[in-house]
Scaffold this motif. Structure first.
Motif, short mmCIF file in Angstrom:
data_model
loop_
_atom_site.label_atom_id
_atom_site.label_comp_id
_atom_site.label_asym_id
_atom_site.label_seq_id
_atom_site.Cartn_x
_atom_site.Cartn_y
_atom_site.Cartn_z
N GLY A 47 1.27 -1.29 0.18
CA GLY A 47 -0.37 -0.09 -0.55
C GLY A 47 1.00 1.12 -0.26
O GLY A 47 0.81 2.56 -0.59
N GLU A 48 1.88 1.08 0.27
CA GLU A 48 2.78 2.53 0.79
C GLU A 48 3.54 2.19 -0.70
O GLU A 48 3.75 3.56 -1.65
CB GLU A 48 3.84 1.96 2.13
N LEU A 49 4.28 1.29 -1.08
CA LEU A 49 5.23 1.64 -2.27
C LEU A 49 4.18 2.00 -3.80
O LEU A 49 4.99 2.36 -4.61
CB LEU A 49 5.73 0.35 -2.77
N HIS A 50 2.99 1.86 -3.89
CA HIS A 50 2.27 1.81 -4.83
C HIS A 50 1.03 3.05 -4.24
O HIS A 50 0.52 3.26 -5.32
CB HIS A 50 0.93 0.67 -4.47
N THR A 51 2.11 4.33 -3.24
CA THR A 51 1.75 5.45 -3.17
C THR A 51 2.44 6.39 -3.32
O THR A 51 3.15 6.96 -2.33
CB THR A 51 0.30 5.22 -2.07
N PRO A 52 2.74 7.18 -4.58
CA PRO A 52 4.18 7.40 -4.36
C PRO A 52 4.44 8.68 -3.22
O PRO A 52 5.35 8.89 -2.79
CB PRO A 52 4.71 7.69 -5.73
N PRO A 53 3.24 9.63 -3.31
CA PRO A 53 3.99 10.56 -2.78
C PRO A 53 3.57 10.96 -1.10
O PRO A 53 4.25 11.33 -0.74
CB PRO A 53 2.16 11.18 -2.94
N ARG A 54 2.98 9.08 -1.19
CA ARG A 54 3.69 9.19 0.28
C ARG A 54 5.13 8.97 1.03
O ARG A 54 4.88 9.30 1.62
CB ARG A 54 2.23 8.05 0.70
N MET A 55 5.46 7.90 -0.19
CA MET A 55 6.87 7.94 -0.31
C MET A 55 7.39 9.29 -0.23
O MET A 55 8.03 9.19 0.73
CB MET A 55 7.10 6.71 -1.19
N THR A 56 7.33 10.12 -0.81
CA THR A 56 7.81 11.25 -0.68
C THR A 56 7.77 12.30 -0.04
O THR A 56 8.51 12.65 1.35
CB THR A 56 7.64 12.60 -2.45
N ALA A 57 6.51 11.79 1.14
CA ALA A 57 6.61 12.68 1.94
C ALA A 57 6.60 12.32 2.84
O ALA A 57 7.36 13.07 4.43
CB ALA A 57 4.64 12.86 1.87
N VAL A 58 6.95 11.25 3.55
CA VAL A 58 8.39 10.46 4.11
C VAL A 58 9.45 10.37 4.05
O VAL A 58 10.23 10.86 5.31
CB VAL A 58 8.20 9.13 4.24
N LEU A 59 10.19 10.63 3.29
CA LEU A 59 11.29 10.97 2.72
C LEU A 59 11.54 12.84 2.86
O LEU A 59 12.61 12.66 3.54
CB LEU A 59 11.45 10.85 0.70
N LEU A 60 11.10 13.31 2.60
CA LEU A 60 11.08 15.22 2.87
C LEU A 60 10.32 15.06 4.80
O LEU A 60 11.66 15.76 5.26
CB LEU A 60 9.21 15.40 2.44
N ARG A 61 9.78 14.58 5.40
CA ARG A 61 10.09 14.50 6.96
C ARG A 61 10.42 14.09 7.41
O ARG A 61 11.34 14.30 8.66
CB ARG A 61 8.52 14.05 7.21
N LEU A 62 11.62 12.50 7.43
CA LEU A 62 12.26 12.05 7.84
C LEU A 62 13.92 13.09 7.25
O LEU A 62 14.26 13.05 8.51
CB LEU A 62 12.36 11.09 7.36
N THR A 63 14.21 13.57 6.11
CA THR A 63 15.56 14.82 6.32
C THR A 63 14.96 16.03 6.93
O THR A 63 16.04 16.50 8.02
CB THR A 63 15.04 15.08 4.77
N VAL A 64 13.99 16.27 7.20
CA VAL A 64 13.99 17.77 8.49
C VAL A 64 13.94 17.29 9.49
O VAL A 64 14.26 18.09 10.23
CB VAL A 64 12.21 18.34 7.31
N GLN A 65 13.67 16.31 9.81
CA GLN A 65 13.67 15.36 11.25
C GLN A 65 15.24 15.71 11.88
O GLN A 65 15.13 16.08 12.73
CB GLN A 65 12.09 14.75 11.79
N ILE A 66 16.12 14.79 10.57
CA ILE A 66 16.92 14.92 10.76
C ILE A 66 18.11 16.43 11.21
O ILE A 66 18.60 16.07 11.45
CB ILE A 66 18.17 13.77 9.84
N VAL A 67 18.06 16.94 10.23
CA VAL A 67 17.94 18.00 10.41
C VAL A 67 17.94 18.94 11.51
O VAL A 67 19.09 19.90 12.12
CB VAL A 67 17.98 18.84 8.81
N LEU A 68 16.82 18.78 11.96
CA LEU A 68 16.42 20.46 12.91
C LEU A 68 17.19 19.21 14.43
O LEU A 68 18.10 20.07 14.85
CB LEU A 68 14.99 20.30 12.82
N VAL A 69 16.75 17.76 14.38
CA VAL A 69 16.84 17.48 15.66
C VAL A 69 18.37 17.70 15.60
O VAL A 69 19.08 18.34 17.06
CB VAL A 69 16.94 15.76 15.49
N ALA A 70 19.12 17.48 14.73
CA ALA A 70 21.12 17.30 14.41
C ALA A 70 20.98 19.18 14.87
O ALA A 70 22.33 19.14 15.70
CB ALA A 70 21.56 17.21 13.57
N SER A 71 20.22 19.83 14.43
CA SER A 71 20.67 21.59 14.67
C SER A 71 20.48 21.70 16.28
O SER A 71 21.01 22.52 16.64
CB SER A 71 20.09 22.55 13.26
N LEU A 72 19.58 21.20 16.41
CA LEU A 72 19.34 21.64 18.35
C LEU A 72 20.37 20.93 18.52
O LEU A 72 20.43 21.58 20.06
CB LEU A 72 17.49 21.18 18.54
#
Length: 267
Positions: free
Chosen positions: A16-41
């Protein structure tokens, strides 16, 4: 044949996740932002200090980023597949779980297994990128890596059973939205997702020691960064294993009691 059925069940949510590319893109974007913000904090918090609560800057950043990556093992959009216990109880379709050849408890385990493996791929990919970029430290030795992997596995088993108890609560309450929000907050707070437990008061740390939450995340990450030495690893792993056994027995009891509450009327 049984293995084939198990595989088909386990891959439902990942497909279900793999057949929904926008959802995977959102996950990648959210994960990247979280890592950058947490590391910066955490870099900012340690800008004017060397060691706090027994952790230096690199240990704290590594812990925080690993906590973000570990969130991918537990944050799939299960509601999108309309196959959660809460949804089935609300619409009355939970009866089909008891009419299949596959027992409901085994079906629940297989679905969770597929979700965990899919989330693990995300977490492992993120870990490799962060390690190559120097955002996090590598394990101090092969022994630490092995103990961390075992502790993480036990922690995921504890987490699965804790969340299963919440699902099983639906058999008595039908809806558990409020309980889910409370439990998720307590799980994140007491397991060290928001911050390592050593930054909290002594009474808070003592309280968390009597609950299963810190066994899900705090213990594995503490072993990885060296906050818990290898000499204490056996005791920590034993505590995690005890929680797995106790929660397994408790959830099996609840499955048996839940089956008595499910009734089928009509054809």
């Amino acid at each position: 044949m049984a293995v084939l059925h198990a595989w088909r069940t386990a891959r439902v949510t990942p497909l279900g996740e793999l057949h929904t590319p926008p959802r995977m893109t959102a996950v990648l974007l959210r994960l990247t932002v979280q890592i950058v913000l947490v590391a910066s904090l955490w870099h900012g918090l340690y800008a004017h200090t060397g060691t706090t609560a027994g952790l230096d800057r690199d240990q704290a950043v590594t812990y925080a980023v690993l906590a973000v990556l570990a969130s991918r093992l537990r944050e799939l959009d299960q509601y999108a597949g309309r196959d959660t216990v809460l949804q089935h109880m609300h619409f009355g379709t939970i009866i089909y779980w008891y009419l299949r050849p596959l027992p409901p408890q085994r079906y629940h385990v297989l679905r969770a297994l597929g979700e965990q493996l899919y989330g693990f791929v995300w977490a492992l990919g993120g870990y490799a990128v962060c390690l190559a970029a120097g955002v996090i430290e590598p394990p101090r030795s092969a022994a630490v890596a092995g103990v961390f992997a075992l502790s993480l596995l036990l922690g995921q088993l504890v987490l699965y059973h804790v969340m299963l108890v919440l699902d099983q609560l639906c058999f008595w309450t039908v809806r558990n939205n409020a309980a889910m929000l409370i439990l998720i907050f307590a799980q994140n707070l007491l397991s060290g997702v928001y911050a390592p437990l050593w930054f909290f008061p002594d009474w808070f740390v003592t309280l968390s020691a009597f609950l299963p939450f810190q066994a899900t995340l705090s213990v594995p990450l503490s072993l990885y960064i060296g906050r818990i030495p290898l000499s204490d690893a056996a005791g920590q792993l034993a505590v995690q294993a005890v929680w797995v056994v106790l929660l397994t027995l408790f959830t099996r009891f609840l499955w048996r009691r839940a089956a008595l509450r499910v009734m089928s009327q009509g054809g």
